[in-house]
Structure formats: C-alpha cells, structure tokens
Design a protein around this motif. Structure first.
Motif, mmCIF file in Angstrom:
data_model
loop_
_atom_site.group_PDB
_atom_site.id
_atom_site.type_symbol
_atom_site.label_atom_id
_atom_site.label_comp_id
_atom_site.label_asym_id
_atom_site.label_seq_id
_atom_site.Cartn_x
_atom_site.Cartn_y
_atom_site.Cartn_z
ATOM 1 N N THR A 32 -26.062 29.942 30.942
ATOM 2 C CA THR A 32 -26.883 30.030 29.745
ATOM 3 C C THR A 32 -25.946 30.253 28.355
ATOM 4 O OG1 THR A 32 -27.345 32.556 30.271
ATOM 5 C CG2 THR A 32 -28.963 30.673 30.887
ATOM 6 N N LYS A 33 -24.596 30.491 28.621
ATOM 7 C CA LYS A 33 -23.912 30.755 27.585
ATOM 8 C C LYS A 33 -23.733 29.590 26.457
ATOM 9 C CE LYS A 33 -19.319 29.091 29.302
ATOM 10 N NZ LYS A 33 -17.929 29.368 29.581
ATOM 11 N N THR A 34 -23.319 29.758 25.331
ATOM 12 C CA THR A 34 -23.006 28.918 24.353
ATOM 13 C C THR A 34 -21.371 28.979 24.183
ATOM 14 O OG1 THR A 34 -24.820 29.334 22.979
ATOM 15 C CG2 THR A 34 -23.207 27.914 21.842
ATOM 16 N N MET A 35 -20.566 30.112 23.984
ATOM 17 C CA MET A 35 -19.278 30.355 23.783
ATOM 18 C C MET A 35 -18.831 31.388 24.660
ATOM 19 S SD MET A 35 -18.203 29.310 20.131
ATOM 20 C CE MET A 35 -16.494 29.317 20.433
ATOM 21 N N ILE A 50 -14.906 49.197 22.676
ATOM 22 C CA ILE A 50 -15.630 48.425 23.618
ATOM 23 C C ILE A 50 -17.240 48.596 23.614
ATOM 24 C CG2 ILE A 50 -15.940 48.278 26.151
ATOM 25 C CD1 ILE A 50 -13.670 49.851 26.853
ATOM 26 N N GLY A 51 -17.501 47.392 23.479
ATOM 27 C CA GLY A 51 -19.130 47.082 22.986
ATOM 28 C C GLY A 51 -19.830 46.780 24.544
ATOM 29 N N GLU A 52 -21.145 46.562 24.438
ATOM 30 C CA GLU A 52 -21.735 46.295 25.582
ATOM 31 C C GLU A 52 -21.842 44.615 26.212
ATOM 32 O OE1 GLU A 52 -26.560 46.088 24.993
ATOM 33 O OE2 GLU A 52 -25.621 48.176 24.535
ATOM 34 N N ALA A 53 -22.199 44.077 25.274
ATOM 35 C CA ALA A 53 -22.128 42.338 25.397
ATOM 36 C C ALA A 53 -22.593 41.957 24.242
ATOM 37 C CB ALA A 53 -23.614 42.097 26.546
ATOM 38 N N PRO A 54 -22.188 40.328 24.164
ATOM 39 C CA PRO A 54 -22.342 39.608 22.971
ATOM 40 C C PRO A 54 -23.777 39.450 22.735
ATOM 41 C CG PRO A 54 -20.871 38.491 24.552
ATOM 42 C CD PRO A 54 -21.434 39.745 25.119
ATOM 43 N N GLY A 55 -24.087 39.202 21.380
ATOM 44 C CA GLY A 55 -25.636 38.805 20.843
ATOM 45 C C GLY A 55 -25.634 37.526 20.560
ATOM 46 N N LYS A 56 -26.596 37.158 20.014
ATOM 47 C CA LYS A 56 -27.100 35.752 19.646
ATOM 48 C C LYS A 56 -25.941 35.304 18.640
ATOM 49 C CE LYS A 56 -30.487 32.617 17.675
ATOM 50 N NZ LYS A 56 -31.710 32.392 17.241
ATOM 51 N N ASN A 91 -16.064 43.625 24.721
ATOM 52 C CA ASN A 91 -17.522 43.912 25.327
ATOM 53 C C ASN A 91 -17.264 44.124 26.823
ATOM 54 O OD1 ASN A 91 -19.347 44.146 23.094
ATOM 55 N ND2 ASN A 91 -18.922 42.034 23.301
ATOM 56 N N VAL A 92 -18.186 44.991 27.632
ATOM 57 C CA VAL A 92 -18.076 44.981 29.029
ATOM 58 C C VAL A 92 -18.523 43.533 29.525
ATOM 59 C CG1 VAL A 92 -19.466 45.886 30.767
ATOM 60 C CG2 VAL A 92 -19.068 47.289 28.990
ATOM 61 N N LEU A 93 -19.336 42.807 28.959
ATOM 62 C CA LEU A 93 -19.764 41.729 29.418
ATOM 63 C C LEU A 93 -19.067 40.455 28.532
ATOM 64 C CD1 LEU A 93 -23.634 41.468 30.395
ATOM 65 C CD2 LEU A 93 -21.385 42.144 31.895
ATOM 66 N N LYS A 94 -18.627 39.216 28.892
ATOM 67 C CA LYS A 94 -17.992 38.069 28.099
ATOM 68 C C LYS A 94 -19.058 37.086 27.900
ATOM 69 C CE LYS A 94 -14.270 40.449 29.110
ATOM 70 N NZ LYS A 94 -13.978 41.807 27.790
ATOM 71 N N PRO A 98 -29.451 36.565 28.495
ATOM 72 C CA PRO A 98 -30.518 36.159 27.979
ATOM 73 C C PRO A 98 -31.316 37.149 26.971
ATOM 74 C CG PRO A 98 -30.164 35.258 30.132
ATOM 75 C CD PRO A 98 -29.416 36.368 29.924
ATOM 76 N N ASN A 99 -31.716 36.591 25.893
ATOM 77 C CA ASN A 99 -32.683 37.336 25.117
ATOM 78 C C ASN A 99 -32.185 38.746 24.756
ATOM 79 O OD1 ASN A 99 -34.501 35.237 25.001
ATOM 80 N ND2 ASN A 99 -35.037 35.987 27.317
ATOM 81 N N ASN A 100 -30.823 38.716 24.771
ATOM 82 C CA ASN A 100 -29.955 40.085 24.474
ATOM 83 C C ASN A 100 -30.433 41.484 25.249
ATOM 84 O OD1 ASN A 100 -28.849 38.571 22.544
ATOM 85 N ND2 ASN A 100 -29.781 39.906 20.813
ATOM 86 N N ARG A 101 -31.034 41.042 26.715
ATOM 87 C CA ARG A 101 -31.101 42.096 27.578
ATOM 88 C C ARG A 101 -29.957 42.991 27.714
ATOM 89 N NH1 ARG A 101 -28.863 41.022 32.001
ATOM 90 N NH2 ARG A 101 -29.078 38.608 32.847
#
Length: 199
Positions: A32-35, A50-56, A91-94, A98-101
C-alpha cells in the motif's frame, strides 16, 4: 523480494539501506506504499531522531516529518541552533501503515534491522525518541508520560548509548501544555550532548 537480515547487516551506507528498503517485502506494508520513507539528514549526525511511521504526506514525498508535525520539529530545532541537515531523522517503520494506524508490533520487529543498521552506520552521540512507539522499541517498559525529558543509557553496539525521550511533535501540536513541555525538554539537548562528550 525477501530481504534478509544478513543483507541489511552487510549494508555499508545509508544509500544501500535505501536500496534494500525499495525492494522490501518483509511485511505487507509495501503493498500500500506510495514511496519508501527511509530517513533524511546527515550521515555524520551527532543526533539521531526516531519517530514511529510515515504519515500521508511523508508517504507521498518519501521524507520523514514533513507535515505539520515536521514543521513544528523544524521550529524546535531552530531553538537550539540546528537545522534538519545537521541531524538524522528516521522512523521505526519505513512504509506508511494504512490510515495512519499505529505500527503493529510484528511490523516494528520486521523493520527493526533497517533502523538498527542506520544507527550503526551513523553512530550518533545521542538518540532521541519522538513519541512512545519509538521509545518502546528500545525500552518497552517505559511510559512516555513519565519518561519524557529524561536520559537513558543502554549497552548497545558494544558501547554505552545515550537516549532522550520526548513527546511526539504531533501530540504536542494538539495539546498546549504538551507543547510547552516539549519545548522545555528540547532545550536540554545541547547540555546533554556536552555532558556525553566530556564524560
């Protein structure tokens, strides 16, 4: 492509990490990634955020912390005389959930070798957690409401690594009292760096 831990561990540059992430199918987020959002900043940074994950917005542009929270982070950096080019942010996730969960524990575990190798390559003086998800990756027992503004030291990478826990800029944007708390905690960064270097 099934990227292995051994491939990640053998990466010799942040660019190699980015190449591996671009081909990664270790979890379903690639579908589901764009980039890819690998990280940005100086490869010789003293401070690694370090953040958690990319947003929109991050998912659309491939860079961490570029939305409203990122602008606030830039403001905070300027208060201690730094710019984004002086630090490193990942971020923790690269890839964006989905939906910024929230990141799932399994996703954080699968993505961990990338973050670990980024830290090893950059070898920062100070690692700063932006929010509880980043902090709990290293210190699962801590609560951000109690840990923010505090330093922690842990044996990692064959040496003592110093960490600082901060509230996530997004949380502080929607809560005026957290905003002032985050500014106060942020102001401690230069002194912490100085103390680490003199010890």
């Amino acid at each position: 492509m099934q990227i292995t831990d051994e491939q990640i561990d053998s990466a010799q540059s942040i660019a190699e990490i980015a190449e591996l992430v671009s081909n990664c199918q270790r979890c379903s987020l690639y579908e589901t990634k764009t980039m890819d959002v690998v990280g940005v900043g100086s490869d010789a940074a003293e401070i690694f955020f370090i953040g958690e994950a990319p947003g929109k917005k991050e998912d659309l542009e491939g860079e961490p912390f570029i939305g409203a929270a990122g602008k606030f982070l830039n403001e905070l950096l300027s208060t201690i005389g730094l710019e984004r080019k002086d630090i490193y942010i990942a971020n923790v996730l690269k890839h964006r959930p989905p939906n910024n969960r929230d990141p799932k524990p399994s996703e954080a575990e699968i993505c961990w070798p990338y973050l670990r190798r980024q830290i090893e390559l950059i070898n920062p003086t100070l690692i700063i957690f932006l929010g509880r998800h980043a902090m709990n990756r290293f210190f699962p027992e801590l609560k951000i409401s109690e840990a923010h503004g505090n330093e922690f030291t842990k044996q990692m990478w064959g040496r003592d690594q110093t960490f600082l826990a901060l509230y996530h800029p997004a949380a502080a944007m929607y809560n005026g009292s957290l905003r002032e708390t985050l500014k106060g905690d942020f102001a401690r960064i230069p002194e912490i760096i100085k103390t680490i270097k003199t010890n």
